[in-house]
Design a protein around this motif. Structure first.
Motif, PDB file in Angstrom:
ATOM      1  N   GLY A  90       0.782  -1.066  -0.135  1.00 56.53           N
ATOM      2  CA  GLY A  90      -0.054   0.113   0.068  1.00 56.53           C
ATOM      3  C   GLY A  90       0.765   1.233   0.100  1.00 56.53           C
ATOM      4  O   GLY A  90       0.238   2.236   0.161  1.00 56.53           O
ATOM      5  N   GLY A  91       2.121   1.096  -0.129  1.00 58.53           N
ATOM      6  CA  GLY A  91       2.922   2.423  -0.038  1.00 58.53           C
ATOM      7  C   GLY A  91       3.320   2.810  -1.607  1.00 58.53           C
ATOM      8  O   GLY A  91       3.259   2.013  -2.376  1.00 58.53           O
ATOM      9  N   ASP A  92       3.543   4.026  -1.465  1.00 57.64           N
ATOM     10  CA  ASP A  92       3.861   4.858  -2.639  1.00 57.64           C
ATOM     11  C   ASP A  92       5.633   5.016  -2.742  1.00 57.64           C
ATOM     12  O   ASP A  92       6.002   5.608  -1.834  1.00 57.64           O
ATOM     13  CB  ASP A  92       3.233   6.212  -2.873  1.00 57.64           C
ATOM     14  CG  ASP A  92       3.401   7.036  -4.121  1.00 57.64           C
ATOM     15  OD1 ASP A  92       4.352   6.622  -4.777  1.00 57.64           O
ATOM     16  OD2 ASP A  92       2.639   8.029  -4.306  1.00 57.64           O
ATOM     17  N   PRO A  93       6.227   4.383  -3.540  1.00 53.58           N
ATOM     18  CA  PRO A  93       7.840   4.540  -3.804  1.00 53.58           C
ATOM     19  C   PRO A  93       8.367   5.846  -4.124  1.00 53.58           C
ATOM     20  O   PRO A  93       9.264   6.153  -3.933  1.00 53.58           O
ATOM     21  CB  PRO A  93       8.208   3.443  -4.857  1.00 53.58           C
ATOM     22  CG  PRO A  93       6.884   3.268  -5.617  1.00 53.58           C
ATOM     23  CD  PRO A  93       5.701   3.466  -4.708  1.00 53.58           C
ATOM     24  N   SER A  94       7.307   7.006  -4.466  1.00 49.99           N
ATOM     25  CA  SER A  94       7.725   8.109  -4.759  1.00 49.99           C
ATOM     26  C   SER A  94       7.535   9.144  -3.570  1.00 49.99           C
ATOM     27  O   SER A  94       7.669  10.128  -3.738  1.00 49.99           O
ATOM     28  CB  SER A  94       6.793   8.617  -6.200  1.00 49.99           C
ATOM     29  OG  SER A  94       5.483   8.906  -5.854  1.00 49.99           O
ATOM     30  N   ARG A  95       6.891   8.630  -2.411  1.00 48.97           N
ATOM     31  CA  ARG A  95       6.744   9.339  -1.290  1.00 48.97           C
ATOM     32  C   ARG A  95       7.414   8.679  -0.149  1.00 48.97           C
ATOM     33  O   ARG A  95       6.729   8.264   0.965  1.00 48.97           O
ATOM     34  CB  ARG A  95       5.286   9.354  -1.099  1.00 48.97           C
ATOM     35  CG  ARG A  95       4.413   9.868  -2.140  1.00 48.97           C
ATOM     36  CD  ARG A  95       2.857  10.089  -2.010  1.00 48.97           C
ATOM     37  NE  ARG A  95       2.489  10.783  -0.648  1.00 48.97           N
ATOM     38  CZ  ARG A  95       1.269  10.729  -0.064  1.00 48.97           C
ATOM     39  NH1 ARG A  95       0.378   9.945  -0.477  1.00 48.97           N
ATOM     40  NH2 ARG A  95       1.112  11.702   1.078  1.00 48.97           N
ATOM     41  N   VAL A  96       8.626   8.499  -0.149  1.00 51.43           N
ATOM     42  CA  VAL A  96       9.346   7.945   1.135  1.00 51.43           C
ATOM     43  C   VAL A  96       9.920   8.981   1.563  1.00 51.43           C
ATOM     44  O   VAL A  96      10.727   9.880   1.132  1.00 51.43           O
ATOM     45  CB  VAL A  96      10.586   6.901   0.222  1.00 51.43           C
ATOM     46  CG1 VAL A  96      11.315   6.568   1.355  1.00 51.43           C
ATOM     47  CG2 VAL A  96       9.868   5.718  -0.301  1.00 51.43           C
ATOM     48  N   THR A  97       9.794   8.978   3.061  1.00 50.57           N
ATOM     49  CA  THR A  97      10.785   9.657   4.102  1.00 50.57           C
ATOM     50  C   THR A  97      11.605   8.909   4.684  1.00 50.57           C
ATOM     51  O   THR A  97      11.237   8.153   5.294  1.00 50.57           O
ATOM     52  CB  THR A  97       9.523  10.369   4.993  1.00 50.57           C
ATOM     53  OG1 THR A  97       8.828  11.424   4.366  1.00 50.57           O
ATOM     54  CG2 THR A  97      10.462  11.339   5.813  1.00 50.57           C
ATOM     55  N   VAL A  98      12.835   9.328   4.889  1.00 50.50           N
ATOM     56  CA  VAL A  98      13.852   8.561   5.452  1.00 50.50           C
ATOM     57  C   VAL A  98      14.240   9.476   6.966  1.00 50.50           C
ATOM     58  O   VAL A  98      14.416  10.546   6.666  1.00 50.50           O
ATOM     59  CB  VAL A  98      15.000   8.350   4.645  1.00 50.50           C
ATOM     60  CG1 VAL A  98      16.189   7.907   5.813  1.00 50.50           C
ATOM     61  CG2 VAL A  98      14.941   7.414   3.556  1.00 50.50           C
ATOM     62  N   GLY A  99      13.805   8.629   7.956  1.00 56.97           N
ATOM     63  CA  GLY A  99      14.259   9.325   9.266  1.00 56.97           C
ATOM     64  C   GLY A  99      15.122   8.598  10.205  1.00 56.97           C
ATOM     65  O   GLY A  99      15.430   7.364   9.902  1.00 56.97           O
ATOM     66  N   GLY A 100      15.708   9.201  11.128  1.00 58.22           N
ATOM     67  CA  GLY A 100      16.439   8.531  12.005  1.00 58.22           C
ATOM     68  C   GLY A 100      16.937   9.395  13.254  1.00 58.22           C
ATOM     69  O   GLY A 100      16.784  10.431  13.310  1.00 58.22           O
ATOM     70  N   GLU A 101      17.460   8.653  14.440  1.00 60.21           N
ATOM     71  CA  GLU A 101      17.798   9.519  15.579  1.00 60.21           C
ATOM     72  C   GLU A 101      19.223   9.102  15.793  1.00 60.21           C
ATOM     73  O   GLU A 101      19.676   7.845  15.973  1.00 60.21           O
ATOM     74  CB  GLU A 101      16.656   9.010  16.646  1.00 60.21           C
ATOM     75  CG  GLU A 101      17.097   9.743  17.921  1.00 60.21           C
ATOM     76  CD  GLU A 101      17.694   9.081  18.872  1.00 60.21           C
ATOM     77  OE1 GLU A 101      18.371   9.870  19.741  1.00 60.21           O
ATOM     78  OE2 GLU A 101      18.235   7.842  18.838  1.00 60.21           O
ATOM     79  N   SER A 102      20.067   9.839  16.242  1.00 63.44           N
ATOM     80  CA  SER A 102      21.372   9.828  16.934  1.00 63.44           C
ATOM     81  C   SER A 102      22.277   8.984  15.689  1.00 63.44           C
ATOM     82  O   SER A 102      22.268   9.806  14.895  1.00 63.44           O
ATOM     83  CB  SER A 102      21.340   8.692  18.151  1.00 63.44           C
ATOM     84  OG  SER A 102      22.586   8.928  18.676  1.00 63.44           O
ATOM     85  N   ALA A 103      22.746   7.851  15.789  1.00 64.30           N
ATOM     86  CA  ALA A 103      23.359   7.439  14.534  1.00 64.30           C
ATOM     87  C   ALA A 103      22.664   7.332  13.441  1.00 64.30           C
ATOM     88  O   ALA A 103      22.961   7.284  12.480  1.00 64.30           O
ATOM     89  CB  ALA A 103      24.201   5.998  15.048  1.00 64.30           C
TER      90      ALA A 103
END
Length: 519
Positions: free
Chosen positions: A197-210
């Motif tokens: 159900g995801g859109d490969p053109s609407r990807v957010t990459v997130g992360g904390e610390s390292a």
């Protein structure tokens, strides 16, 4: 009272650092999905489909150790995806294995044509700890808000970042095996996420610390171009622009030298023969070869990513300053007391001076003159301040200034104490925003109406950014203003949210200048 303080802190440390996997939810119902890579049997719970332990690359063992990941082959039949995969080797006790390249997906109960926004979260842990299956990162509550959530494991420590010169000759890259794993996972998402159900053109990459350091590196990596359109950086920027790992942030040539010394400890040379022998050594033997270090936590010793000219450029700070990066929308920020978790309760001025000397090198005297220990500022307070400024906040505005020329940028200052650890007196500690964002491990017995409201607002801001590229809801007043380098402001998140000038901006500029001078 002292016991209560320790209980709250120990609970938080366990939530944040202990390498355990989240439990299954009660009453999960089997569910199948058919992505291009092969059929999966996951489960359904409270309006969310859950798929755990999906391999995104072949096991990095044998000749694939200290080498770029190899995409996993499509499989026949139905693969079980109800259990988390093994975690990368690290300190502690857990389900550890070199065969660790797995990801997990939480998606709303929708058809595969839904085209929902996707959030890929990269765990922290100093590139030596952590996993995508920790209870803190459970994606169910975000998925219930209409987001496809992906977490992942990547190679850590020596197995993830040994910068072998022989491996460079063999593959044209070195020292970035863990980052290449993350790129491989993003490629897997691009090819398969529609089935969830995801859109490969609407990807957010997130992360904390390292994980935030990793996101900052992906932004400057040509290999990640087109794999994500938005980024979230929580408490961490490009390591080259911080003092978090001064013994690890090296040029390619320096990294080769450090790797050569590692080979020496095992009686090997960093050549084709030595690399072949190293690939046959038991993993525990490699992990037992300790690196001498004078660093103080949260500074991290060992091996970290290398600007090898392939994964990212030889001078990444210059690359960012020139704007030669992937032009993504950015949400980024820091917590008030990032350093307090790492400061000894009885910290001495000598320990503070030692930290500043290791972190700032030739600029240490200037830093100590500007931030002295005195009657108004104890050694512990100064260590908290300088860890926050120099290790977990510096470099942030370099990204903000550059990306704001291309896309929307939003900056935050998280300044609300987790009620579960308020009694410790440590303030707004490193990682404390995670519980608010993922809505996990919240003990509502300790939370009042203000706490619950802050949690709602923080999670809503992250959800809005992932969905719309803007932390404000489309229908509400645009309270959270875009970052403007000419008049930089950030959202102050406390009992009430208000826009404010960048906190201690003169100190931020001073620290960034000293750190960049060293590079």
């Amino acid at each position: 009272m002292e016991d209560n303080k320790l209980t709250g802190l120990n609970r938080w440390l366990s939530d944040f650092l202990t390498p355990v996997s989240a439990p299954q939810w009660p009453g999960e119902i089997p569910h199948e999905v058919d992505p291009p890579i092969g059929k999966l049997r996951g489960s359904r719970s409270d309006g969310v489909y859950i798929y755990r332990g999906i391999p995104y690359a072949q096991p990095p063992v044998g000749t694939r150790r200290f080498a770029p990941p190899v995409p996993v082959h499509p499989w026949e039949g139905i693969k079980d995806a109800t259990q988390f995969g093994p975690m990368s080797y690290q300190d502690g006790e857990g389900n550890f294995s070199e065969d660790c390249l797995y990801l997990n997906i939480w998606s709303p109960e929708v058809s595969n044509t839904a085209a929902l926004p996707v959030y890929v979260f990269i765990h922290g842990g100093g590139y030596v700890l952590g996993s995508g299956s920790q209870p803190l990162y459970e994606g169910k509550h975000l998925a219930q808000q209409g987001i496809v959530v992906v977490t992942l494991n990547y190679r850590l420590g020596t197995l993830g970042f040994l910068p072998s010169a022989a491996a460079y000759e063999e593959h044209g890259t070195t020292g970035n095996w863990g980052l290449l794993d993350i790129v491989s996972a993003l490629e897997w998402v691009k090819e398969n996420i529609r089935a969830f159900g995801g859109d490969p053109s609407r990807v957010t990459v997130g992360g904390e610390s390292a994980g935030s350091y990793a996101v900052s590196t992906l932004i400057v990596s040509p290999l990640a171009k087109g794999l994500f359109d938005q980024a979230i950086m929580q408490s961490g920027s490009l390591p080259n622009a911080t003092a978090v790992a001064p013994e690890n942030v090296l040029s390619l040539e320096q990294a080769h030298g450090k790797a050569s010394r590692f080979f020496d400890k095992l009686g090997l040379k960093d050549d084709a023969k030595g690399l072949a022998a190293l690939r046959e050594e038991p993993a525990y033997k490699l992990l037992a070869v300790s690196a001498q270090s004078t660093l103080q936590p949260p500074q991290v010793a060992g091996f970290w990513p290398v600007p090898d000219g392939h994964v990212y450029h030889a001078d990444p700070i210059e690359t960012v300053a020139k704007g030669e990066i992937n032009p993504v929308r950015l949400l980024a920020g820091f917590n008030t007391d990032e350093g307090s978790l790492f400061v000894p309760p009885d910290a001495t001025e000598q320990q503070y001076v030692s930290l500043i000397n290791s972190a700032f090198g030739d600029s240490a005297a200037e830093v100590l003159q500007r931030f002295p220990v005195n009657m108004e500022h104890s050694a512990a307070a100064r260590m908290n301040q300088l860890i926050t400024l120099g290790l977990l906040r510096s470099g942030l505005y370099l990204y903000a200034d550059t990306l704001a020329r291309h896309r929307e940028v939003y900056i935050y200052h998280f300044d609300y104490v987790d009620p579960d650890i308020a009694a410790t007196g440590l303030g707004v500690i490193h990682g404390s925003e995670l519980k608010f964002i993922f809505n996990n491990l919240i003990d509502h017995d300790n939370w009042n109406d203000d706490s619950i409201q802050v949690a709602r607002e923080v999670q809503s801001a992250w959800i809005n950014f992932i969905k719309f590229g803007n932390p404000n809801a489309p229908s509400e007043n645009q309270l959270w203003q875009k970052y403007d380098s000419a008049s930089p402001q950030e959202m102050h998140i406390a009992e009430e949210r208000t826009m404010q000038p960048v906190l201690d901006r003169d100190d931020v500029v001073f620290i960034n200048q000293r750190l960049q001078r060293q590079r």
